[in-house]
Design a protein around this motif. Structure first.
Motif, PDB file in Angstrom:
ATOM      1  N   VAL A 359       0.838  -1.203   0.000  1.00 15.50           N
ATOM      2  CA  VAL A 359       0.000   0.000   0.000  1.00 15.50           C
ATOM      3  C   VAL A 359       0.872   1.252   0.000  1.00 15.50           C
ATOM      4  CG1 VAL A 359      -1.741   1.317   1.250  1.00 15.50           C
ATOM      5  CG2 VAL A 359      -1.928  -1.164   1.120  1.00 15.50           C
ATOM      6  N   TRP A 360       1.909   1.270   0.855  1.00 13.95           N
ATOM      7  CA  TRP A 360       2.788   2.443   0.883  1.00 13.95           C
ATOM      8  C   TRP A 360       3.532   2.610  -0.434  1.00 13.95           C
ATOM      9  CZ3 TRP A 360       2.096   6.350   3.745  1.00 13.95           C
ATOM     10  CH2 TRP A 360       1.643   6.226   5.051  1.00 13.95           C
ATOM     11  N   TYR A 361       3.891   1.500  -1.060  1.00 15.17           N
ATOM     12  CA  TYR A 361       4.557   1.596  -2.371  1.00 15.17           C
ATOM     13  C   TYR A 361       3.632   2.255  -3.390  1.00 15.17           C
ATOM     14  CZ  TYR A 361       6.207   0.223  -6.964  1.00 15.17           C
ATOM     15  OH  TYR A 361       6.604   0.251  -8.274  1.00 15.17           O
ATOM     16  N   ASN A 362       2.359   1.867  -3.398  1.00 12.56           N
ATOM     17  CA  ASN A 362       1.418   2.442  -4.357  1.00 12.56           C
ATOM     18  C   ASN A 362       1.133   3.905  -4.051  1.00 12.56           C
ATOM     19  OD1 ASN A 362       0.966   0.235  -6.090  1.00 12.56           O
ATOM     20  ND2 ASN A 362      -0.335  -0.727  -4.566  1.00 12.56           N
ATOM     21  N   ILE A 363       1.099   4.264  -2.757  1.00 14.43           N
ATOM     22  CA  ILE A 363       0.944   5.683  -2.407  1.00 14.43           C
ATOM     23  C   ILE A 363       2.150   6.477  -2.922  1.00 14.43           C
ATOM     24  CG2 ILE A 363       0.756   7.331  -0.514  1.00 14.43           C
ATOM     25  CD1 ILE A 363      -0.714   5.200   1.087  1.00 14.43           C
ATOM     26  N   GLY A 364       3.338   5.884  -2.788  1.00 18.02           N
ATOM     27  CA  GLY A 364       4.525   6.523  -3.334  1.00 18.02           C
ATOM     28  C   GLY A 364       4.463   6.678  -4.835  1.00 18.02           C
ATOM     29  N   HIS A 365       3.887   5.689  -5.504  1.00 19.24           N
ATOM     30  CA  HIS A 365       3.729   5.764  -6.951  1.00 19.24           C
ATOM     31  C   HIS A 365       2.794   6.905  -7.332  1.00 19.24           C
ATOM     32  CE1 HIS A 365       4.248   3.966 -10.895  1.00 19.24           C
ATOM     33  NE2 HIS A 365       2.941   4.052 -11.096  1.00 19.24           N
ATOM     34  N   VAL A 366       1.717   7.085  -6.550  1.00 17.27           N
ATOM     35  CA  VAL A 366       0.804   8.206  -6.782  1.00 17.27           C
ATOM     36  C   VAL A 366       1.519   9.533  -6.538  1.00 17.27           C
ATOM     37  CG1 VAL A 366      -1.285   9.337  -5.931  1.00 17.27           C
ATOM     38  CG2 VAL A 366      -1.278   6.862  -6.278  1.00 17.27           C
ATOM     39  N   ALA A 367       2.359   9.574  -5.491  1.00 20.74           N
ATOM     40  CA  ALA A 367       3.100  10.799  -5.195  1.00 20.74           C
ATOM     41  C   ALA A 367       4.034  11.172  -6.347  1.00 20.74           C
ATOM     42  CB  ALA A 367       3.887  10.626  -3.900  1.00 20.74           C
ATOM     43  N   GLY A 369       3.432  10.481  -9.408  1.00 21.07           N
ATOM     44  CA  GLY A 369       2.554  10.953 -10.475  1.00 21.07           C
ATOM     45  C   GLY A 369       2.125  12.403 -10.318  1.00 21.07           C
ATOM     46  N   ILE A 370       1.987  12.868  -9.079  1.00 18.64           N
ATOM     47  CA  ILE A 370       1.584  14.266  -8.864  1.00 18.64           C
ATOM     48  C   ILE A 370       2.784  15.181  -8.663  1.00 18.64           C
ATOM     49  CG2 ILE A 370      -0.621  13.573  -7.869  1.00 18.64           C
ATOM     50  CD1 ILE A 370       0.488  14.118  -5.107  1.00 18.64           C
ATOM     51  N   GLY A 371       3.995  14.617  -8.736  1.00 13.46           N
ATOM     52  CA  GLY A 371       5.205  15.430  -8.669  1.00 13.46           C
ATOM     53  C   GLY A 371       5.742  15.690  -7.280  1.00 13.46           C
ATOM     54  N   ASP A 372       5.191  15.083  -6.259  1.00  9.62           N
ATOM     55  CA  ASP A 372       5.672  15.282  -4.890  1.00  9.62           C
ATOM     56  C   ASP A 372       6.736  14.218  -4.590  1.00  9.62           C
ATOM     57  OD1 ASP A 372       6.089  15.766  -2.228  1.00  9.62           O
ATOM     58  OD2 ASP A 372       3.964  15.953  -1.709  1.00  9.62           O
ATOM     59  N   LEU A 373       7.966  14.491  -4.991  1.00  6.51           N
ATOM     60  CA  LEU A 373       9.031  13.495  -4.865  1.00  6.51           C
ATOM     61  C   LEU A 373       9.448  13.281  -3.410  1.00  6.51           C
ATOM     62  CD1 LEU A 373      11.263  14.350  -7.965  1.00  6.51           C
ATOM     63  CD2 LEU A 373       9.287  12.841  -7.788  1.00  6.51           C
ATOM     64  N   THR A 374       9.284  14.293  -2.582  1.00  8.41           N
ATOM     65  CA  THR A 374       9.615  14.130  -1.167  1.00  8.41           C
ATOM     66  C   THR A 374       8.679  13.125  -0.504  1.00  8.41           C
ATOM     67  OG1 THR A 374      10.416  16.410  -1.067  1.00  8.41           O
ATOM     68  CG2 THR A 374       9.915  15.317   1.028  1.00  8.41           C
ATOM     69  N   VAL A 399      15.800   5.470  -8.624  1.00  2.09           N
ATOM     70  CA  VAL A 399      15.447   6.502  -9.606  1.00  2.09           C
ATOM     71  C   VAL A 399      15.367   7.877  -8.941  1.00  2.09           C
ATOM     72  CG1 VAL A 399      13.667   7.271 -11.206  1.00  2.09           C
ATOM     73  CG2 VAL A 399      14.252   4.854 -11.082  1.00  2.09           C
ATOM     74  N   LEU A 400      14.767   7.940  -7.746  1.00  3.09           N
ATOM     75  CA  LEU A 400      14.657   9.223  -7.037  1.00  3.09           C
ATOM     76  C   LEU A 400      16.040   9.752  -6.643  1.00  3.09           C
ATOM     77  CD1 LEU A 400      11.535   8.648  -4.760  1.00  3.09           C
ATOM     78  CD2 LEU A 400      11.683   9.951  -6.876  1.00  3.09           C
ATOM     79  N   GLU A 401      16.921   8.850  -6.207  1.00  4.04           N
ATOM     80  CA  GLU A 401      18.286   9.270  -5.878  1.00  4.04           C
ATOM     81  C   GLU A 401      18.979   9.836  -7.111  1.00  4.04           C
ATOM     82  OE1 GLU A 401      19.772   9.472  -3.107  1.00  4.04           O
ATOM     83  OE2 GLU A 401      18.754   8.172  -1.671  1.00  4.04           O
TER      84      GLU A 401
END
Length: 447
Positions: A359-367, A369-374, A399-401
């Motif tokens: 679930v947290w991984y998918n929330i991160g995926h949504v983040a 998508g909306i550009g909130d990399l933090t 990828v984020l790093e």
């Protein structure tokens, strides 16, 4: 005047209400007074059996012993489209079909968790040791029949299921088959089940084939198809299912079996067509609804997938996985008001750390998508806190790093490369991770 209920009738009432422990206790009291009461013995063995009953029709997972000591395989490299262990390429359409996530054995992630699709065939000894075995069944029990009234059949079920003593169960079934002059199809099916448990698949095949010659029964087709799937002969299993449909047109379990095989062979288009046939016969079939919804999502049709998942909600399905899928569908269908509330429900319904990590991984995926990399970075870190082997989370962290600063900054590259290496350790065949590692090595070579 006080009226007391007959103890045996009360025990039977408890059994019908699936209160098996109370039923067993009353039968024990009856047997203290009448040790030779066959009705009490029969009912008690049935109650004890039902406590641990598992539907043998469901295809179970292969353990490390079956993986390493497989004596039934003939060809080391099977032809494409003829093996469940080496599924072919996807035949499904849509621009996003190629990015459908896969298990470590190369099978596509299905829309419905089944014993055979929990984790697939383990690739190494370490993965097999860490792979959890499941005793759950994905569909209702099917093998109950009128023969339970006989003490011999209930005794066999008790020995086979409750005691898990396959050898004595096999001896009992063999003697019963001989006593019936080899004309009783039910005992031949039980012989086949015992042979299957012992890994003697060809002997099991003979017994199931012989049982079908005596009596056409849906369960026998399912047992025999299970043997062929364990022998890695999916084409033979498909032909057997279609033969069964000739005798039992529209039988849901046979249609579902065909759809499952097509899905495991990565022939998603054919699997979806058969799942639609299942829904024509039973429009409340959870597995078919979930798998069709999953296929629509991965073929870039989240709005249609959303309809199927909402249908599951209307049917009373209420779990973490469903709300997780609803959250993703709402996000890609641009229904942002429902996205976060769905993920909140999913987090409230998690049953273990692996679900929490997903679930947290998918929330991160949504983040992302909306550009909130933090936020995305924090979500992927949370996913790894709950599941340290989450390959996709490691990959996305890498990828984020890589995006943090200029490509020339050695520190960011090293952090990204470390995360990518951990992703490769968790899932060596992950395509995205291999591509990322290749890209990072090229940057190191330039610097």
């Amino acid at each position: 005047m006080e009226v007391t209920m007959d103890p045996l009738f009360l025990a039977w009432s408890y059994f019908r209400r699936r209160k098996f422990q109370q039923c067993s206790d009353i039968c024990s009291k009856i047997l203290e007074d009448s040790p030779y009461d066959q009705a009490a013995w029969s009912l008690k063995t049935r109650a004890l059996t039902e406590m641990v009953y598992i539907d043998e029709v469901e295809v179970d997972q292969e353990g490390i012993a079956e993986m390493m000591l497989d004596e039934s395989s003939i060809a080391q490299v099977a032809r494409p489209g003829t093996s469940l262990r080496l599924p072919g390429t996807s035949h499904g359409g849509g621009p996003t079909a190629a990015v459908r996530p896969m298990t470590q054995s190369g099978r596509p992630i299905t829309g419905f968790v089944r014993p055979s699709t929990q984790s697939g065939r383990p690739g190494t000894m370490e993965q097999a040791i860490k792979t959890p075995r499941t005793a759950s069944t994905a569909r209702p029990v099917t093998s109950a029949s009128g023969r339970y009234v006989r003490l011999g059949t209930t005794l066999f079920e008790y020995i086979f299921h409750h005691e898990n003593d396959v050898k004595n169960a096999l001896d009992l079934a063999a003697q019963a088959t001989e006593h019936a002059q080899f004309k009783d199809w039910w005992w031949k099916v039980q012989l086949g089940k015992c042979y299957y448990r012992l890994g003697l698949y060809r002997e099991a095949e003979k017994q199931f084939r012989s049982a079908l010659n005596h009596q056409e029964v849906v369960d026998t087709y399912l047992y025999l198809a299970k043997v062929y799937q364990r022998l890695d002969q999916p084409i033979t299993a498909l032909n057997l299912f279609k033969q069964g449909l000739d005798h039992f047109p529209g039988e849901v379990t046979l249609l579902t079996g065909i759809a499952r095989i097509h899905e495991e062979m990565n022939n998603i288009t054919s699997a979806t067509e058969y799942y639609k046939d299942v829904l024509k016969q039973d429009n409340t079939h959870v597995e078919a609804i979930a798998c069709i919804g999953s296929n629509h999502f991965y073929t870039d049709q989240p709005e249609i997938a959303l309809r199927f998942y909402r249908r599951l909600l209307q049917m009373g399905v209420y779990n973490c996985q469903l709300y997780n899928n609803l959250g993703l569908c709402c996000f890609y269908a641009q229904q942002y008001d429902m996205t976060l509330s769905s993920f909140e429900r999913a987090l409230a319904l998690v049953a273990n750390d692996e679900e929490q990590a997903d679930v947290w991984y998918n929330i991160g995926h949504v983040a992302v998508g909306i550009g909130d990399l933090t936020l995305a970075y924090q979500c992927f870190k949370l996913a790894l806190a709950f599941n340290n082997d989450h390959a996709e989370a490691y990959n996305n962290l890498a990828v984020l790093e890589l995006r943090k600063g200029r490509i020339e900054q050695i520190g960011d590259l090293q952090s990204s490369y470390t995360a990518a290496q951990r992703s490769e350790d968790a899932f060596p065949e992950h395509v995205d991770t291999q591509q990322l590692l290749k890209q990072l090595r090229q940057h190191f070579a330039v610097l």
